[in-house]
Each structure stands twice: as C-alpha cells, then as structure tokens.
Design a protein around this motif. Structure first.
Motif, PDB file in Angstrom:
ATOM      1  N   VAL A 201       1.549  39.146   1.612  1.00  0.00           N
ATOM      2  CA  VAL A 201       2.589  38.252   2.154  1.00  0.00           C
ATOM      3  C   VAL A 201       2.796  37.096   1.171  1.00  0.00           C
ATOM      4  O   VAL A 201       1.845  36.413   0.800  1.00  0.00           O
ATOM      5  N   GLY A 202       4.065  36.875   0.738  1.00  0.00           N
ATOM      6  CA  GLY A 202       4.329  35.851  -0.283  1.00  0.00           C
ATOM      7  C   GLY A 202       3.744  36.305  -1.614  1.00  0.00           C
ATOM      8  O   GLY A 202       3.051  35.562  -2.298  1.00  0.00           O
ATOM      9  N   SER A 203       4.081  37.529  -1.982  1.00  0.00           N
ATOM     10  CA  SER A 203       3.440  38.192  -3.126  1.00  0.00           C
ATOM     11  C   SER A 203       3.946  37.693  -4.465  1.00  0.00           C
ATOM     12  O   SER A 203       3.295  37.872  -5.491  1.00  0.00           O
TER      13      SER A 203
ATOM     14  N   PHE B 246       5.832  41.366   1.096  1.00  0.00           N
ATOM     15  CA  PHE B 246       6.846  40.716   1.923  1.00  0.00           C
ATOM     16  C   PHE B 246       7.154  39.379   1.261  1.00  0.00           C
ATOM     17  O   PHE B 246       6.253  38.561   1.045  1.00  0.00           O
ATOM     18  N   ASP B 247       8.435  39.145   0.935  1.00  0.00           N
ATOM     19  CA  ASP B 247       8.772  37.874   0.269  1.00  0.00           C
ATOM     20  C   ASP B 247      10.262  37.594   0.428  1.00  0.00           C
ATOM     21  O   ASP B 247      11.025  38.411   0.959  1.00  0.00           O
ATOM     22  N   LEU B 248      10.665  36.428  -0.056  1.00  0.00           N
ATOM     23  CA  LEU B 248      12.054  35.960   0.045  1.00  0.00           C
ATOM     24  C   LEU B 248      12.945  36.698  -0.969  1.00  0.00           C
ATOM     25  O   LEU B 248      12.454  37.195  -1.987  1.00  0.00           O
TER      26      LEU B 248
ATOM     27  N   LEU C 108      -3.016  36.894   1.391  1.00  0.00           N
ATOM     28  CA  LEU C 108      -2.179  35.677   1.369  1.00  0.00           C
ATOM     29  C   LEU C 108      -2.687  34.818   0.214  1.00  0.00           C
ATOM     30  O   LEU C 108      -3.657  34.071   0.378  1.00  0.00           O
ATOM     31  N   SER C 109      -2.071  34.932  -0.936  1.00  0.00           N
ATOM     32  CA  SER C 109      -2.573  34.185  -2.096  1.00  0.00           C
ATOM     33  C   SER C 109      -1.631  33.051  -2.453  1.00  0.00           C
ATOM     34  O   SER C 109      -0.443  33.282  -2.722  1.00  0.00           O
ATOM     35  N   ASN C 110      -2.155  31.854  -2.450  1.00  0.00           N
ATOM     36  CA  ASN C 110      -1.385  30.664  -2.854  1.00  0.00           C
ATOM     37  C   ASN C 110      -0.095  30.522  -2.058  1.00  0.00           C
ATOM     38  O   ASN C 110       0.945  30.164  -2.617  1.00  0.00           O
TER      39      ASN C 110
END
Ligand SMILES: C[S@@+](CC[C@H](N)C(=O)[O-])C[C@H]1O[C@@H](n2cnc3c(N)ncnc32)[C@H](O)[C@@H]1O
Length: 338
Positions: free
Chosen positions: A172-174, A195-197, A238-240
């Motif tokens: 998530v937020g890769s 999963f990202d913007l 979930l990294s950074n």
C-alpha cells in the motif's frame, strides 16, 4: 585523533551545523551540473568546465570544495572519482543516488520556510503527495526508487523479512514498487499487488517496464483514504507511508489494512520507528520536519504504532531493526489473529 576539550568540540560541532547547508549545496550543484560524469576517469578543472560550459574559475572552486568534502580526489591538479562517488553518484551506476539528491535539492525552498511552518503548524505547500504536477510526481517517485536501490533497503527486506507461507502480498503506497519487485524476485511464487494514487502509478508503470517486471506486479489505482483496498492477502506492506498522515488517518488506514488480510496474515510497517521521546533515531526527528513542511504527518513512536495496531484488532507487533548504518528504519510486524 580527536583534539580539543569537550567545550571546543561542542563549539566546532555547532559551527559546522550552522553552515552544513553549504556542503549540501555543493553536492546538489555537482549533481545538477552533472559533474561526476564529467570527471569520469579523471579530468582537470579546465576540462570539466569546457565539457559543461561553466566558468573556469568558478568550476575549479566547486571541484576543490568537492575534493575537500571527499566527493572527489585531487592530485597534481587532476580530479578523480572516489570509490563512493563512482558507485553512488555516477549516473549510469545501478546504485545511483542522483534521484534522491535532485529531490532534496528541489526541497531547498521549503526548508527556507521552516519558521513559517512552526509558527502556523501548517505545511508550506499543498500536501498533495506531488500528484498535481507530473514533473513533481516523477521527481518524487524516482527519488524513492533511487534512495532505496542505492542503500539496499529493498534487498535487505527481501532477504530478511520471513515470507514463508505467504502467497499474496499487497504493498500500500508502493511508489515505484521497488520493494515488491525485490520480494517478487526473491520469492518466485509470491503474487504481488500494489495500491497507489494515479500520478504515482503512471511512473510505477514505467519503472516496472524498464525492469521487465510488469507481469509480476499488479497495480490498483486508488486513494487509500476513500477507496476500498483489495483483500485476501497474507501480507500487507506499508513502507514510508504512515509518516505522511496524521494520527487519525494512520489509525483508519491500519484498520483498512487489517481488513485486507486473511486471518493469520501480517501487516508490516517500515519506517523510522521513534522512541517514546520522538528524538531517536536522529534522522527520524529531523525528517519529521520535512513532513511538517509537506504533509500533515510526522514520524511516530513504537508505542503509538503498537496502540493503533491493537486497536485495529492486530496482535502486539514485533520489531526488526535494519542495521545502522547504512539503514535508519525498522520493520514492525503485527499478525492478525486467527
Ligand atoms: C514516501 S512514498 C513511499 C514509497 C514506497 N513505499 C517506499 O517506501 O519507497 C509514499 C507513497 O504513498 C502514496 N500515497 C500517499 N497518499 C496516498 C493515498 N491517499 N492513497 C494511495 N497512495 C498514497 C504516494 O503516492 C507514494 O507512492
């Protein structure tokens, strides 16, 4: 040998700190002027100035400062790369850190506004995760890729995070998908999704194509505040990501991540994990100010993460610290009961 009294060393430390920005700017200018490639296998100041169309006297002053800061060596008037600059600052090196240096150079005007942010408590730019301008999105996402690759966090995680029994991973937020690529390479049977913007994923697609990994990593476009996450995963990474969110948003996201897991699955948080005073690691306390300038987040303490994970129905986390140096972050690993 360390000279001087404790007072004298304290003074020298303070004085260095006050002027430390100048040394940062030497590195930023050298990367932006592409001087490491110009020095290549060795060159005089005149040759570098001619190759980059720079003022000869000014170029020599910059090269001298680079040598003084051990970014280059200088002997008999000729400049040469050091082993470190060859590995991390030559643009064609696979461990080139240039993307991160360029992002930090571009962040310079934000740091000039630190007092304003501290007075008002608000970010000094729209906290849009660089989604509103394609050039900014590219610089941001390639900076993450460059830092992680150069330092080796992706390889460390792929080699050390126990993944036995895990078949499906959601990052998530890769960002540039640096971590799932390394995990997919190390574990050929692992199914990886991110999963990202949208503006981020347009860069991710390019990175995956350049690495020949487009078939291994599936992309989901969405906003993790409002869009449903896919589910049925053994591991949510979930990294950074959480350091860019305020405490309420962190808690809401951890609930969503817990819901995306199968029973027995794990959430893995990779970030600066701060002590109870929010002072160590040092880099994390300073980085929290970058988050003040650009987001509504900060680096959080292990006590905060533990409370949020348990409120999301997860077990108390265990911690794996990456060896420092070169790393400065830790993994918090928390299992979903069942
Ligand atoms: C600091 S980057 C971390 C990238 C990567 N995980 C790493 O550690 O290198 C934060 C990532 O979170 C993504 N992100 C931020 N807000 C988001 C949101 N609301 N929904 C989905 N992704 C988001 C950004 O686009 C970016 O890719």
């Amino acid at each position: 040998m360390t000279g001087g009294t404790a007072d004298e060393r304290g003074f020298a430390r303070l004085e260095n700190l006050s002027g430390a920005f100048a040394a940062s700017r030497v590195l930023h200018a050298a990367v932006k002027l592409d001087l490491f490639a110009a020095v290549g296998n060795g060159a005089t100041a005149g040759q570098v100035a001619a190759a980059r169309r720079l003022d000869a006297r000014a170029c020599e002053l910059l090269l001298n400062a680079m040598a003084a800061l051990e970014l280059l060596e200088k002997r008999d008037g000729r400049f040469a790369l050091t082993a470190a600059s060859r590995r991390w600052l030559l643009p064609d090196s696979p461990r080139h850190l240039g993307g991160m240096v360029e992002f930090e150079a571009a962040s310079w005007p934000l740091w000039e506004r630190l007092e304003e942010a501290v007075r008002g408590g608000q970010p000094v730019r729209t906290p849009d995760m660089y989604q509103n301008d394609p050039a900014e999105a590219r610089r941001f996402i390639l900076a993450m890729h460059s830092l992680v690759r150069a330092r080796g966090d992706d390889r460390w995680v792929a080699e050390n995070l126990p993944l036995e029994g895990a078949c499906r991973l959601l990052d998530v937020g890769s960002g540039p998908a640096t971590y799932p690529m390394a995990m997919a390479r190390a574990h050929p049977g692992l199914e990886c999704q991110v999963f990202d913007l949208p503006a981020t994923l347009s860069i991710t697609r390019e990175v995956l194509a350049a690495e020949g990994m487009s078939e291994r990593i599936a992309l989901h476009t969405g906003d993790y505040h409002t869009d449903p996450l896919p589910d049925g995963f053994d591991l949510v990474f979930l990294s950074n990501v959480l350091h860019g969110e305020d405490a309420d948003a962190c808690q809401a996201l951890l609930h969503r991540c817990a819901a995306a897991l199968k029973p027995g699955g794990r959430v893995v948080i990779k970030d600066h994990i701060m002590d109870r005073e929010l002072v160590r690691p040092t880099g994390g306390a300073v980085f929290s100010l970058m988050m003040l300038l650009t987001t509504r987040g900060r680096d959080y303490g292990r006590h905060e993460y533990a409370a949020w994970l348990q409120a999301a129905g997860m077990e108390a986390p265990t911690e794996m610290a990456l060896p420092s140096p070169p790393f400065s972050s830790s993994l918090l690993i928390s299992r979903k009961p069942g």
